[in-house]
Scaffold this active site. Structure first.
Site, PDB file in Angstrom:
ATOM      1  N   VAL A 115       2.751   1.229   0.360  1.00  0.00           N
ATOM      2  CA  VAL A 115       1.999   0.200   0.244  1.00  0.00           C
ATOM      3  C   VAL A 115       1.031   0.255   1.365  1.00  0.00           C
ATOM      4  CG1 VAL A 115       1.980  -2.148  -0.141  1.00  0.00           C
ATOM      5  CG2 VAL A 115       4.148  -1.026  -1.033  1.00  0.00           C
ATOM      6  N   LYS A 151      -0.240  -0.665  -4.188  1.00  0.00           N
ATOM      7  CA  LYS A 151       0.898   0.089  -4.257  1.00  0.00           C
ATOM      8  C   LYS A 151       0.242   1.472  -5.089  1.00  0.00           C
ATOM      9  CE  LYS A 151       4.942  -2.986  -5.070  1.00  0.00           C
ATOM     10  NZ  LYS A 151       6.006  -3.251  -6.203  1.00  0.00           N
ATOM     11  N   THR A 173       6.136   2.693   3.813  1.00  0.00           N
ATOM     12  CA  THR A 173       6.184   4.154   3.255  1.00  0.00           C
ATOM     13  C   THR A 173       7.677   4.400   2.798  1.00  0.00           C
ATOM     14  OG1 THR A 173       5.395   6.295   3.399  1.00  0.00           O
ATOM     15  CG2 THR A 173       6.162   5.284   5.192  1.00  0.00           C
ATOM     16  N   GLY A 174       7.851   5.268   1.546  1.00  0.00           N
ATOM     17  CA  GLY A 174       8.998   5.732   1.260  1.00  0.00           C
ATOM     18  C   GLY A 174       9.050   6.970   0.757  1.00  0.00           C
ATOM     19  N   ALA A 175      10.159   7.343  -0.133  1.00  0.00           N
ATOM     20  CA  ALA A 175      10.121   8.480  -0.637  1.00  0.00           C
ATOM     21  C   ALA A 175       9.178   8.865  -1.808  1.00  0.00           C
ATOM     22  CB  ALA A 175      11.683   8.754  -1.070  1.00  0.00           C
ATOM     23  N   PHE A 176       8.871   7.874  -2.365  1.00  0.00           N
ATOM     24  CA  PHE A 176       8.132   8.194  -3.702  1.00  0.00           C
ATOM     25  C   PHE A 176       6.391   7.617  -3.206  1.00  0.00           C
ATOM     26  CE2 PHE A 176      12.466   6.610  -4.675  1.00  0.00           C
ATOM     27  CZ  PHE A 176      12.924   7.720  -5.123  1.00  0.00           C
ATOM     28  N   GLY A 177       6.269   6.670  -2.396  1.00  0.00           N
ATOM     29  CA  GLY A 177       4.927   6.369  -2.234  1.00  0.00           C
ATOM     30  C   GLY A 177       4.821   5.439  -1.248  1.00  0.00           C
ATOM     31  N   LEU A 194       1.205  -0.496   5.238  1.00  0.00           N
ATOM     32  CA  LEU A 194       2.378  -1.357   5.281  1.00  0.00           C
ATOM     33  C   LEU A 194       3.965  -1.010   5.176  1.00  0.00           C
ATOM     34  CD1 LEU A 194       0.378  -4.287   3.196  1.00  0.00           C
ATOM     35  CD2 LEU A 194       0.427  -4.008   5.709  1.00  0.00           C
ATOM     36  N   ASP A 244      17.990  -6.237  -7.814  1.00  0.00           N
ATOM     37  CA  ASP A 244      17.950  -5.864  -6.428  1.00  0.00           C
ATOM     38  C   ASP A 244      17.454  -7.154  -5.686  1.00  0.00           C
ATOM     39  OD1 ASP A 244      18.213  -4.457  -4.166  1.00  0.00           O
ATOM     40  OD2 ASP A 244      16.787  -3.060  -4.609  1.00  0.00           O
TER      41      ASP A 244
END
EC number: 2.7.10.1
Length: 978
Positions: free
Chosen positions: A627, A647, A621-625, A619, A810
């Site tokens: 979903v 997550k 994705t990013g620099a750390f992990g 669903l 945030d």
């Protein structure tokens, strides 16, 4: 026997089981003169039963229901004489006709209601027969047998209100007088034969109760029944003698009070001085359902004859209870200082010591303090001590943790009262290992080594000689030199003891090492000395001569060290996954103390088997992990199949990032569930990487949802530029797309016409959607009420977080997800966001921050509060009512931007925002945090706006032509910068 009228009533009886069908009054209550063949048949049956030796009541059956005014005849037949028991007199006529007994009333009333027993006293087999009679009177549904019930605490209490009509049983209840409900903890049951039973009655249930029934749609209550719950008298009376200790100066006044109390008034209390019983007038009172007796001895001018032991005694049928105290009479004020410790204390450096003084004083101390008396003048730290008072005694403890050398010396406790000042002084000496220093000198022309050793206790010194140059002489290879001379150079209290030792060695030889060793009870130390040439009278060189090879090696090492520091700096600059949510532990003004999430407990009830998860598409994705969509089997219920979002970290995650995800899990479990929060459903923390299982939100994030809707309604030329891959997933990346915009929101080719808005029909929407309905729901055009709902739901979620002392830090449309029914849920999806490539996150210091959403105090002072979340919520409102535009359109984040924010600049009213909504935004953007509304106030304002919206038609935005512009159903205002 049962009483026939109101009176005193006792504890409860057993309630009967289920009643069999009632005996109809028409077939059982015939007048005696009208008996026919049917009645004779009943008599024959009763006679047959009577032969078995058990009394029989006619008519048969456990219950009988009659109308008021009916003639009722009850016949009991036995082998011999029989007796009736029940509410007989004065409402019945008794006719004895052995072996039977007949009760007759010619005009039955509600007073005849009750249970009647027939027994045969002369029958050795015993046995009895019972029948319960109801005389149903709509005007009098209750017959109260007693108006006062007394029980001991813990017993069952029967409130004897009998129902006169069994048909009313379904609508009965127990209330307190004047219709007040019974206490929540009151446990009671009802029997129509006996009344209400309060089980294990408590003292706090002392009240007047009424039995209530519904009769023809109205509530009818009985007369009041006073329930008296008494404490169980299981011992002597309670007793207090005050004060527990008494001191007076001769001539002062004194008072001694002896007080006793009990539930029962039958007890005596006395006060004695030694063996003499004092004659004192007694005061009596009744308080909190207890009798209290007080003896007060007042002495206006005490003398030494008044001193001694005083005893107070309370006596009742259960025995005696006594208390005593000592009364001392003194000539003058005094204060005595003592300590159970030695006044001379020796402690090793680095350890802790507690110095304790006990004080006995009268009158009480006016002042007391600990003081450091030296000798080290540089020790001026504030002394940390605790003093506990108990009547005339004080215990003061001075704590000295992790002692340093400069803390040795004298510590004095000073106390002052009316009798003067007293002091008690401790001498604290610190033990520490010796320190050694070796030097070279000439004495009488001879080479001599001087070893100076300092420490406490006094150190002992020895010399060792060994071959070659070495840092320490080996014990086995070294030669212990005995021809040394030691003397104490200095020995001052609280200071170190300095010892000098001389070693005369004549002419120093090359390739020899001399070592001076010093030791005491705390530790030891040593220093070596070797000559570098014959006749050289210099101490041990600090370092060897540099060589080209050594210089080269050191240069390479320095270069490697610089490279390592550079890599470490780059690593520190690299953003790491952190939990944005913070939970407040305490605060003072704008100074907040946050709970360390790693210290929060993790409840194993959230644990879910990882083999019960079937993963699907990613669903986000990013620099750390990332979903991932997944299907959970057996989550909640054993046969449940649920779509969830999971997550997880990347396989290359560092330990601190794993700890951050675990902290996020603990925070979510700590906060609990709420409709407008992405709720935790489970977790996998054992046997593999940490997986956090949350609710699946089918529409993805609110930001992309708004942009999709804007494009569908306004066309690509009028809508926000959008990620072409943006679908219903958690698309929180690649949001840096450029799109044409103006301050008002959307831009076309410079045409000044508007798109006309038309009303749409309102229909109730179902909160639960099937898979095939999602596309249809997603395609439904936006209405103003949708935007209001999103705003209100996010505000409710934030109000929930604020009530849990949680700061989000945030708040933005990208961090809000939409699920079935377009329900908005707040989350934190930094795990699946590439903040390195997300233009919304700006480098500030060594962090990347969403500065366009941040409050001024967060940008400039790094202060995060619930009020700073309110500012961010105002930016989110602007996003919602601009259908997904980036805040501060056309303004780059630079020094000009920061100056605008600091000066109070506010964005213009977005295209789809009513005036009231824009007013909320402006209130959220107040520079002074305390002037911003709370989330609860925002919820109320939005609900009021939603109610106003229901009174006007809903509009949807429709593209009329390529040259059209946006039109809103409220007055358009030009952008205003504030």
């Amino acid at each position: 026997r049962m009483p026939s009228g109101p009176g005193h009533y006792g504890a409860s009886a057993e309630t009967p089981g289920p009643r069999p069908p009632l005996c109809p009054a028409s077939s059982c209550c015939l007048p005696t003169e009208a008996m026919g063949p049917r009645a004779l048949l009943v008599l024959l049956m009763a006679t047959a039963w009577h032969a078995q030796g058990v009394p029989v009541i006619q008519p048969s059956g456990p219950e009988l229901v009659v109308e008021p005014g009916t003639t009722v005849t009850l016949r009991c037949v036995g082998n011999g004489s029989v007796e009736w028991d029940g509410p007989i007199s004065p409402h019945w006529n008794l006719d004895l006709d052995p072996p039977s007994s007949i009760l007759t009333t010619n005009n039955a009333t509600f007073q005849n209601t009750g249970t009647y027993h027939c027994t045969e006293p002369g029958n050795p087999r015993g046995g009895n027969a019972t029948i319960h009679l109801y005389v149903k009177d709509p005007a009098r549904p209750w017959k109260v047998l007693a108006q006062e019930v007394t029980v001991l605490e813990g017993q069952d209490a029967l409130l004897p209100c009998l129902l006169t009509d069994p048909a009313l049983e379904a609508g009965v209840s127990l209330v307190r007088v004047r219709g007040r409900p019974v206490l929540r903890q009151t446990n009671y049951s009802f029997s129509p034969w006996h009344g209400f039973t309060i089980h294990k009655a408590k003292f706090i249930e002392n009240h007047v109760y009424q039995c209530s029934a519904r009769v023809d749609g109205r509530t009818v209550t009985s007369m009041g029944i006073w329930l008296k719950v008494q404490k169980d008298i299981s011992g002597p009376a309670t007793l207090t003698l005050e004060p527990a200790e008494l001191v007076r100066i001769q001539g002062e006044a004194a008072q001694i009070v002896c007080s006793a109390s009990n539930i029962d008034v039958n007890f005596d209390v006395s006060l004695r001085h030694g063996d003499t019983k004092l004659t004192i007038s007694q005061q009596s009172d009744f308080h909190d359902n207890r009798y209290q007796k007080v003896l007060t001895l007042n002495l206006d001018h005490v003398s030494f004859q008044d001193a001694g032991n005083y005893s107070c005694t309370a006596t009742n049928a259960w025995g005696n209870h006594s208390a005593s105290m000592v009364f001392r009479v003194v000539e003058s004020a005094y204060s005595n200082l003592t300590s159970e410790q030695s006044l001379l204390q020796e402690v090793t450096v680095g350890e802790k010591v507690d110095l304790q003084v006990k004080v006995e004083a009268y009158p009480g101390l006016e002042s007391f303090n600990w003081t450091y008396l030296g000798p080290f003048s540089d020790y001026q730290d504030k002394l940390d001590f605790v003093t506990i008072k108990d009547t005339y005694r004080y215990t003061s403890t001075l704590s000295l943790p992790r002692l340093k050398r400069s803390e040795s010396g004298r510590y004095s406790f000073l106390a002052r009262n009316a009798g003067g000042q007293n002091a008690l002084t401790f001498e604290l000496t610190l033990r520490y290992p010796p320190e050694v220093r070796v030097t070279m000198t000439l004495i009488n022309g001879s080479d001599t080594l001087l070893c100076e050793a300092s420490g406490y206790p006094q150190p002992s010194v020895t010399w060792v000689q060994c071959r070659s140059h070495t840092d320490r002489c080996d014990e086995s290879a070294g030669l212990v030199l005995e021809d040394s001379h030691s003397e104490v150079l200095s020995q001052v209290p609280f200071y170190e003891v300095i010892v000098h030792s001389l070693l005369a060695i004549g002419t120093l030889e090359h390739n020899r090492t001399y070592e001076c060793r010093a030791f005491n009870s705390v530790g030891n130390s040593s220093q070596t000395f070797w000559p570098i040439s014959i006749g050289a009278h210099t101490p041990l060189p600090d370092e060897l001569l540099f060589t080209p090879v050594l210089l080269t090696c050191m240069s390479i090492m320095a270069l490697l060290l610089l490279l390592l520091l550079l890599l470490l700096y780059k690593y520190k600059q690299k953003p790491k996954y952190q939990v944005r949510w913070k939970i407040i532990e305490s605060y003072e003004g704008n100074s907040y103390t946050f709970i360390d999430p790693t210290q929060l407990p993790y409840n194993e009830k959230w644990e879910f088997p990882r083999n019960n998860l079937q993963f699907g598409k990613t669903l986000g994705t990013g620099a750390f992990g990332k979903v991932v969509e997944a299907t959970a089997f057996g989550l909640g219920k054993e046969d449940a199949v649920l779509k969830v979002a999971v997550k997880m970290l990347k396989s290359t995650a560092h330990a601190d990032e794993k700890e951050a995800l675990m902290s996020e899990l603990k925070i979510m479990s700590h906060l609990g569930q709420h409709e407008n929060i992405v709720n935790l459903l489970g977790a996998c923390t054992h046997g593999g990487p940490v997986l956090v299982i949350t609710e699946y939100c089918c529409y993805g994030d609110l930001l992309n949802f708004l942009r999709r809707q804007a494009e569908a309604m306004l066309g690509p030329s009028l809508s926000v530029g959008q990620d072409p891959e943006a679908g219903a997933g958690y698309k929180n990346i690649h949001l840096e797309k450029k799109y044409v915009r103006r301050d008002s929101g959307f831009s076309s080719q410079g045409v000044d016409t508007y798109v006309e808005m038309r009303p749409v029909s309102t229909s109730s929407s179902n909160d639960s959607f099937s898979e095939e309905d999602l596309g249809k729901e997603d395609g439904r055009p936006l209405e103003l009420r949708d935007l209001l709902h999103f705003s209100s739901q996010v505000a409710q979620g934030m109000a929930f977080l604020a009530s849990k002392n949680c700061i989000h830090r945030d708040v933005a449309a990208r961090n809000v997800l939409l699920t079935s029914g377009r329900v908005a849920k707040i989350g934190d999806f930094g795990l699946a966001r590439d903040i390195m490539n997300d233009s919304n996150y700006i480098v500030k210091g060594n962090a990347r921050l969403p500065v366009k959403w941040m409050a001024p105090e967060s940008i400039f002072d790094c202060v995060y509060t619930v009020q700073s979340d309110v500012w961010s919520y105002g930016i989110l409102l602007w996003e919602i009512f601009s259908l997904g535009l980036n805040p501060y359109p056309g303004i780059l984040v630079n020094s000009k931007f920061y100056k605008l924010v600091k000066d109070g600049y506010q964005m213009a009213q977005p295209a789809f925002a009513p005036k009231n909504i824009y007013s909320i935004m402006q209130a959220c953007w107040a520079l002074e945090p305390t002037r911003r509304p709370t989330f609860q106030q925002i919820c109320s304002l939005l609900q009021k706006q939603a109610q106003e919206d229901r009174r006007v038609p809903n509009y949807t935005n429709l593209p009329s032509s390529s040259s059209s512009r946006l039109l809103r159903p409220w007055q358009r205002t030009p952008p205003v910068a504030r």
